[in-house]
Design a protein around this motif. Structure first.
Motif, PDB file in Angstrom:
ATOM      1  N   THR A  58      -4.342  -0.820 -17.362  1.00 19.60           N
ATOM      2  CA  THR A  58      -3.261  -0.088 -16.747  1.00 19.60           C
ATOM      3  C   THR A  58      -3.612  -0.455 -15.130  1.00 19.60           C
ATOM      4  O   THR A  58      -4.576  -0.503 -14.827  1.00 19.60           O
ATOM      5  CB  THR A  58      -3.177   1.330 -16.792  1.00 19.60           C
ATOM      6  N   VAL A  59      -2.205  -0.542 -14.580  1.00 20.98           N
ATOM      7  CA  VAL A  59      -2.310  -1.065 -13.137  1.00 20.98           C
ATOM      8  C   VAL A  59      -1.198  -0.108 -12.565  1.00 20.98           C
ATOM      9  O   VAL A  59      -0.263   0.182 -13.146  1.00 20.98           O
ATOM     10  CB  VAL A  59      -2.421  -2.548 -12.831  1.00 20.98           C
ATOM     11  N   ARG A  60      -1.234   0.144 -11.225  1.00 15.81           N
ATOM     12  CA  ARG A  60      -0.335   0.824 -10.256  1.00 15.81           C
ATOM     13  C   ARG A  60       0.398  -0.176  -9.651  1.00 15.81           C
ATOM     14  O   ARG A  60      -0.353  -1.143  -9.095  1.00 15.81           O
ATOM     15  CB  ARG A  60      -0.712   1.867  -9.428  1.00 15.81           C
ATOM     16  N   THR A  61       1.614  -0.282  -9.448  1.00 16.02           N
ATOM     17  CA  THR A  61       2.430  -1.149  -8.645  1.00 16.02           C
ATOM     18  C   THR A  61       3.630  -0.517  -7.976  1.00 16.02           C
ATOM     19  O   THR A  61       4.030   0.677  -8.555  1.00 16.02           O
ATOM     20  CB  THR A  61       2.571  -2.441  -9.263  1.00 16.02           C
ATOM     21  N   GLY A  62       4.312  -1.159  -7.016  1.00 16.28           N
ATOM     22  CA  GLY A  62       5.552  -0.798  -6.495  1.00 16.28           C
ATOM     23  C   GLY A  62       6.472  -2.007  -6.850  1.00 16.28           C
ATOM     24  O   GLY A  62       6.249  -3.012  -6.908  1.00 16.28           O
ATOM     25  N   ILE A  63       7.853  -1.194  -6.941  1.00 19.88           N
ATOM     26  CA  ILE A  63       8.997  -2.353  -6.936  1.00 19.88           C
ATOM     27  C   ILE A  63       9.377  -2.692  -5.755  1.00 19.88           C
ATOM     28  O   ILE A  63       9.966  -1.746  -5.121  1.00 19.88           O
ATOM     29  CB  ILE A  63       9.997  -1.903  -8.078  1.00 19.88           C
TER      30      ILE A  63
END
Length: 475
Positions: free
Chosen positions: A318-323
């Motif tokens: 799992t990773v966090r990211t921004g669009i």
């Protein structure tokens, strides 16, 4: 069921006296030797642990302790015990190091399982056949001393800048180190004009066990593309998978957060060895990530999951990211001799970068997280929206990039080279490419990173034809 067991924390000990790791099995007391064992922290550094134990004087007070430099002229040993009770004997187990500074060998239960050189690379060993699943385990990590040939460069690395009668300065030390090691070590070790000369040693990033089924997800990559109206975003996701056999399974990619709940599943046939799997998720009416001062910093969670045909999880990451969408646009009418005729466009909007330079928040890199987050918060409070991560420093701990994502601080990431024209020989170039690829894989999913650079004050200019430059451009 896949799981992760952290081996970071304060259960480690260090010593510099020679030991025989094949005889030093789990349960043997940590005693003996001229100095015995000292409690250690991981992530950390040998020098910071000795400072905490009051063996060294504090680095940040007074003139420092000369023994800080001398410590690197010895081999050092890390040791800790752990257990993994309750794991399935058919599951694979990998011992994963986030980063070791700088040259190490590793034993598990008296068996040498491998070695690694290079402080910036995440690396791992499969220990499925070596680990004890119902008994206590002991891991021992040997840190090899700095090459003796580099000691004169380290001791005198501030040279004439401090009035010393020496031909050396920090640039000579940086270059000599790269030439001897044939790989990258933090230039900060040689003081520059703001620090002190100290050859750092230590397990400076996290250590963990990853327990999986027959296949393991090694890396995950997430990016985003907006359509013209920004009412829809495409989110390409890819994973690199290592399988110990040919295997039919299912991949599931899930994106969630900010009202979104998107997923896509597909059947795949893995081959024994390395595999790459790709998919594209679609997000309608995405909540966009903005630099601070331009909007909010919403973050999405992306999970990649491998399942067997009975829907049991083989592995997941799992990773966090921004669009967001970033590009550089040439400014019309800029003078031909203008150094930087470009402007930054974020989500279709021009953004003025107001920035500063960030050197390592601590010269002992394993404790950067004690000081670093406060610096990012102060930068935002001062109206700074962009930081250049200086190439003479290090690749920061993951928590610093996470915080930059949350604060909306844009990052210019320089690769850790400085003040040089790198070597052209094959050994160095191969190590450089391996290192740069590893660094990019570690931190590429952070929306805060907007540009990659080849290093600090390098000796090439526009149009330079150099193989090291081509390596970084290719990656």
């Amino acid at each position: 069921m896949a799981s992760r067991i952290s081996l970071s924390g304060s259960e480690w000990h260090i010593r510099k006296d020679e030991i025989n790791p094949e005889d030093f099995l789990a349960g043997a007391p940590l005693t003996g030797g001229r100095h015995g064992w000292v409690r250690a922290l991981v992530p950390g550094n040998i020098q910071s642990d000795l400072e905490t134990a009051h063996i060294f004087k504090p680095l940040w007070y007074g003139v420092g302790d000369p023994a800080l430099a001398d410590a690197a002229r010895h081999d050092w040993w890390y040791c800790r015990d752990f257990d993994i009770n309750g794991t399935d004997p058919d599951q694979r187990v990998h011992l994963v190091f986030g980063g070791v500074d700088e040259d190490c060998e590793v034993w598990l239960n008296g068996v040498r399982i491998g070695g690694h050189a290079g402080m910036y690379q995440q690396f791992w060993f499969e220990v499925s056949d070596t680990i004890q699943r119902e008994e206590k385990n002991r891991i021992i990590v040997k840190l090899n001393r700095m090459p003796e040939v580099l000691v004169p460069s380290l001791i005198a690395s501030d040279g004439a800048y401090s009035g010393g009668k020496t031909p050396y300065n920090f640039i000579q030390g940086v270059n000599r180190t790269r030439q001897v090691l044939k790989r990258l070590k933090s230039p900060t070790n040689f003081s520059y004009d703001w620090g002190t000369n100290i050859w750092t040693l230590g397990i400076w990033k996290d250590v963990c066990l990853e327990i999986t089924g027959a296949a393991r997800i090694a890396w995950i990559q997430v990016s985003s593309r907006l359509n013209g109206s920004h009412r829809e975003a495409s989110v390409p996701v890819s994973i690199e998978v290592d399988s110990d056999r040919d295997l039919d399974c299912r991949t599931v990619f899930i994106l969630s957060g900010n009202g979104a709940d998107e997923s896509i599943a597909q059947l795949v046939s893995l081959k024994k060895g390395n595999n790459r799997i790709e998919a594209v998720l679609t997000v309608h009416n995405p909540t966009l990530w903005w630099p601070c001062g331009q909007g909010e910093q919403p973050l999405y969670t992306v999970e990649a999951r491998l399942e067997d045909m009975a829907a049991q999880v083989i592995d997941s990451k799992t990773v966090r990211t921004g669009i967001r969408e970033i590009r550089w646009e040439q400014v019309e009418g800029a003078p031909e001799d203008f150094i930087n005729p470009f402007r930054l466009i974020v989500n279709g909007r021009p953004v003025r970068t107001m920035g500063s330079n960030l050197v390592p928040p601590d010269l002992l890199f394993g404790r950067i997280m004690e000081r670093g987050p406060r610096l990012l918060q102060l930068a935002k409070a001062a109206g700074i929206n962009t930081l250049r991560l200086w190439g003479g420093g290090v690749i920061l701990p993951e928590g610093m990039y996470d915080l930059a994502d949350e604060l909306g601080i844009l990052l210019f990431q320089e690769f850790p080279m400085a003040n040089c024209l790198p070597e052209r020989d094959k050994e160095f170039l191969v190590n450089l490419e391996d290192t740069v690829r590893n660094i990019v894989r570690q931190i590429r999913n952070h929306p805060s990173i907007i540009e990659w650079s080849g290093g600090n004050e390098m000796a090439w200019v526009q149009g330079t034809d150099h193989p090291a430059l081509h390596v970084m451009e290719r990656v």
